[in-house]
Design a protein around this motif. Structure first.
Motif, PDB file in Angstrom:
ATOM      1  N   GLU A 119      22.248  45.089  40.365  1.00 46.14           N
ATOM      2  CA  GLU A 119      22.987  44.817  41.594  1.00 46.14           C
ATOM      3  C   GLU A 119      22.170  45.043  42.863  1.00 46.14           C
ATOM      4  O   GLU A 119      22.427  44.419  43.875  1.00 46.14           O
ATOM      5  CB  GLU A 119      24.270  45.647  41.627  1.00 46.14           C
ATOM      6  CG  GLU A 119      25.249  45.109  40.598  1.00 46.14           C
ATOM      7  CD  GLU A 119      26.604  45.734  40.742  1.00 46.14           C
ATOM      8  OE1 GLU A 119      27.474  45.053  41.311  1.00 46.14           O
ATOM      9  OE2 GLU A 119      26.800  46.879  40.308  1.00 46.14           O
ATOM     10  N   ASP A 173      27.855  45.261  51.213  1.00 45.98           N
ATOM     11  CA  ASP A 173      28.953  44.769  50.376  1.00 45.98           C
ATOM     12  C   ASP A 173      28.971  45.454  49.023  1.00 45.98           C
ATOM     13  O   ASP A 173      30.038  45.746  48.472  1.00 45.98           O
ATOM     14  CB  ASP A 173      28.840  43.248  50.207  1.00 45.98           C
ATOM     15  CG  ASP A 173      29.195  42.531  51.508  1.00 45.98           C
ATOM     16  OD1 ASP A 173      29.815  43.178  52.376  1.00 45.98           O
ATOM     17  OD2 ASP A 173      28.841  41.361  51.666  1.00 45.98           O
ATOM     18  N   GLN A 177      32.005  47.440  47.313  1.00 43.54           N
ATOM     19  CA  GLN A 177      32.477  47.021  46.000  1.00 43.54           C
ATOM     20  C   GLN A 177      32.490  48.190  45.013  1.00 43.54           C
ATOM     21  O   GLN A 177      33.445  48.376  44.259  1.00 43.54           O
ATOM     22  CB  GLN A 177      31.539  45.909  45.542  1.00 43.54           C
ATOM     23  CG  GLN A 177      31.787  45.371  44.163  1.00 43.54           C
ATOM     24  CD  GLN A 177      30.537  44.675  43.685  1.00 43.54           C
ATOM     25  OE1 GLN A 177      29.848  44.004  44.449  1.00 43.54           O
ATOM     26  NE2 GLN A 177      30.225  44.857  42.415  1.00 43.54           N
ATOM     27  N   GLU A 180      35.415  50.330  45.602  1.00 41.84           N
ATOM     28  CA  GLU A 180      36.707  49.829  45.151  1.00 41.84           C
ATOM     29  C   GLU A 180      37.069  50.401  43.793  1.00 41.84           C
ATOM     30  O   GLU A 180      38.209  50.760  43.529  1.00 41.84           O
ATOM     31  CB  GLU A 180      36.670  48.302  45.060  1.00 41.84           C
ATOM     32  CG  GLU A 180      37.408  47.649  46.209  1.00 41.84           C
ATOM     33  CD  GLU A 180      37.066  46.186  46.314  1.00 41.84           C
ATOM     34  OE1 GLU A 180      37.080  45.499  45.259  1.00 41.84           O
ATOM     35  OE2 GLU A 180      36.753  45.735  47.424  1.00 41.84           O
TER      36      GLU A 180
END
Ligand code: ATP
Ligand code: MG
Lengths: 263, 277
Positions: A119, A173, A177, A180
């Motif tokens: 990622e 981002d 993420q 979350e």
């Protein structure tokens, strides 16, 4: 909301061969559980010192620093730090450095490490040594290490400073993420006002010497935020104005919806 | 998914075993290292030919070779060499092991440091030969005093290097360990030891060299086997060829075992980004 991180009347004085540098003489700050706070302020005002105090790496000269009501200590299990410099362990490969973060997590650590490296865009450098990385690559490894820990409190010290503009947005981002899935408390130090506006629930501005909180802005917009959100645009002008930049005189009295306290 | 463009894989840094010197001819390192020994051999033969010394003072290279073959055929050469290697290996293991344990304690605890360091520094000043009568008195003339003396010789360089290495550790890397919850033995294993590894490995190599020095001191007295014994034996029987043979063997063994440690060092420190000329 329950309080998570609290600094109560904290003073911090560095003593070094006779001279003493007071960084804070009385600073108080609370961060709620699951809240995302961004700290802005001029260079050398004590932002990193605040993070180090929360992490237990620095002892306050006076006052208390606690997480969840319990005072912090060195090797506190409850927070992870992404330092201002990458600080990768040079004797560990990139993936082993990230694995240090994942150390205490249950479940498939290796899979987690691989996923995070993927990622941050470094899947191909998993086996490289830290000295073979560029500055921005090293910083992304450090970020992956911090994210891998999934601590209660994540402390980020200018984690995107060395990245190009596009990568920086993507890393922001990524942070949202990851949060979350695991809504941890985050304290982010940054020099980038847009970054603070995009990510944080609250912006704390430090200033003066010894440093104190000069302003706090709650950001009313829900996340994920459009980067062109008009509310945020007004808040941005207000903050910039506070720093004395880029505001025309007639805009000066516009009240700002997000301004909570400015002592 | 916030997937960023993938950075290109990073090539493994390789330490060149072969390098181009200015002439542009690729030359392996070990070949370059042979130049001086071969030159010395030539000088030796030249001195013998010029008869600067008598043959019983300075034997010819060939005499030494023959002395070696004689010992080999009498099945003594292997025995002398093996027993010496054994003593150095055991003494090295003990000396280095104890040095690492005490070095860690001294490096990590100011109290232990204040308690032990002055004494250790004082004991360090005792010359190797001064130990011999005492050790013989305590342990007799078997292998034990010899191994102990080697261990003493190995201990000090390893200890000093490790303590120095621990004191040089970058605080910021220790903080990383602490920030990710390492403490106690885990911190020592994952952060302190690897951070001190470059210094420790240098200490181990110096310690091994000193171990060979102390071995000869140990075998000079009260030994019936080993290279130190061979050396004294050569002296007592007036055999210069035997004396030179022992010296050459000691040099070769010292170098050989150092090469092995050097390989280990390269392997352990393969992450290193040290400057290379
Ligand atoms: N270990 C230390 N010893 C002495 N002074 C220190 C120490 N650490 C920090 N300081 C001082 O404390 C002040 C605040 O430092 P800090 O690193 O917190 O600044 P900062 O806000 O993070 O700055 P920057 O934005 O440049 O990173 C500085 O004046 C610095 O010189
Ligand atoms: Mg800083």
């Amino acid at each position: 909301m329950t309080q998570d991180v609290t600094l109560a009347q904290v003073a911090k004085v560095f003593r070094r061969n006779g001279t003493s540098t007071p960084v804070f003489d009385d600073i108080s700050l609370t961060v709620d559980r699951g809240e995302f706070v961004a700290i802005l302020g001029p260079s050398g005002c004590g932002k990193s010192t605040i993070l180090r105090l929360i992490a237990g790496l620095e002892q306050p000269t006076a006052g208390q620093v606690a997480i969840g009501g319990r005072e912090v200590s060195v090797t506190d299990d409850r927070c992870a730090v992404v330092f201002q410099e990458p600080r990768l362990l040079p004797w560990r490969t990139v993936s082993a450095n990230v694995a240090l973060g994942a150390r205490r997590r249950k479940g498939d650590q290796r899979h987690r490490v691989r996923a995070l490296l993927d990622e941050v865009g470094l899947a191909d450098t998993a086996k490289a040594w830290p000295h073979q990385l560029s500055g921005g690559m090293a910083q992304r490894v450090a970020l992956a290490r911090g994210l891998a820990a999934e601590p209660d409190v994540l402390l980020l010290d200018e984690p995107f400073a060395a990245l190009d503009a596009l990568t920086r947005l993507k890393m922001q981002d990524l942070l949202l993420q990851v949060r979350e899935h695991h809504p941890q408390t985050v304290v982010l130090v940054t020099h980038d006002i847009d970054e603070a506006l995009h990510l944080a629930d609250r912006i704390v501005i430090l200033g003066d010497t010894p440093a104190r909180v000069v302003a706090t802005h709650r950001i009313p917009a829900p996340r994920p935020r459009e980067r062109s959100n008009p509310t945020i645009g007004r808040l941005r002008d207000d903050i910039l104005h506070r720093f004395g930049v880029g505001v025309t005189p007639e805009r000066e009295d516009t009240d700002c919806p997000g301004a909570l306290a400015a002592d | 998914m916030a997937t960023v463009h993938h950075s290109p894989p990073v090539a493994k840094a390789a330490v060149p075993a072969t390098r181009r010197w200015r002439s542009g001819v690729p030359t392996p390192r070990w070949l370059v290292g042979l130049i001086v020994p071969v030159a010395l051999l030539g000088l030796w033969q030249w001195l013998v030919n010029r008869e600067v010394y008598t043959r019983s003072q300075l034997p010819a290279p060939n005499d030494v070779w023959l002395a070696g073959r004689q010992l080999w055929e009498a099945e003594l050469l292997v025995e002398h060499v093996t027993i010496s290697i054994e003593r150095v290996a055991l003494g090295f293991a003990w000396g280095a092991g104890i040095a690492i344990l005490i070095g860690l304690a001294v490096g990590l605890s100011p109290v232990v440091d204040a308690l032990l360091s002055p004494t250790i520094q004082a004991i360090r000043a005792i010359p190797s030969l001064a130990w011999v009568p005492l050790l013989v008195l305590w342990m007799g003339i078997g292998d034990q005093p010899k191994i102990t003396l080697v261990a003493i010789g190995v201990f000090f360089p390893v200890f000093t290097a490790l303590v120095g290495g621990i004191q040089q550790i970058d605080r910021r890397l220790v903080e990383v360990g602490q920030a990710y919850g390492l403490r106690g033995p885990a911190l020592a294993w994952h952060i302190l030891l690897p951070a001190a590894a470059p210094a420790l490995l240098t200490g181990l190599r110096i310690g091994l060299a000193q171990g060979w020095l102390f071995l000869v001191a140990a075998e000079l007295i009260g030994a019936s086997r080993g290279l130190g014994f061979l050396l004294t034996d050569g002296q007592n029987t007036g055999r210069a060829d035997i004396i030179v043979l022992s010296i050459v063997l000691l040099a070769l063994l010292g170098k050989g075992t150092d090469v092995l440690l050097g390989l280990l060092q390269r392997r352990v420190l393969r992450w290193s980004d040290a400057w290379q000329a």
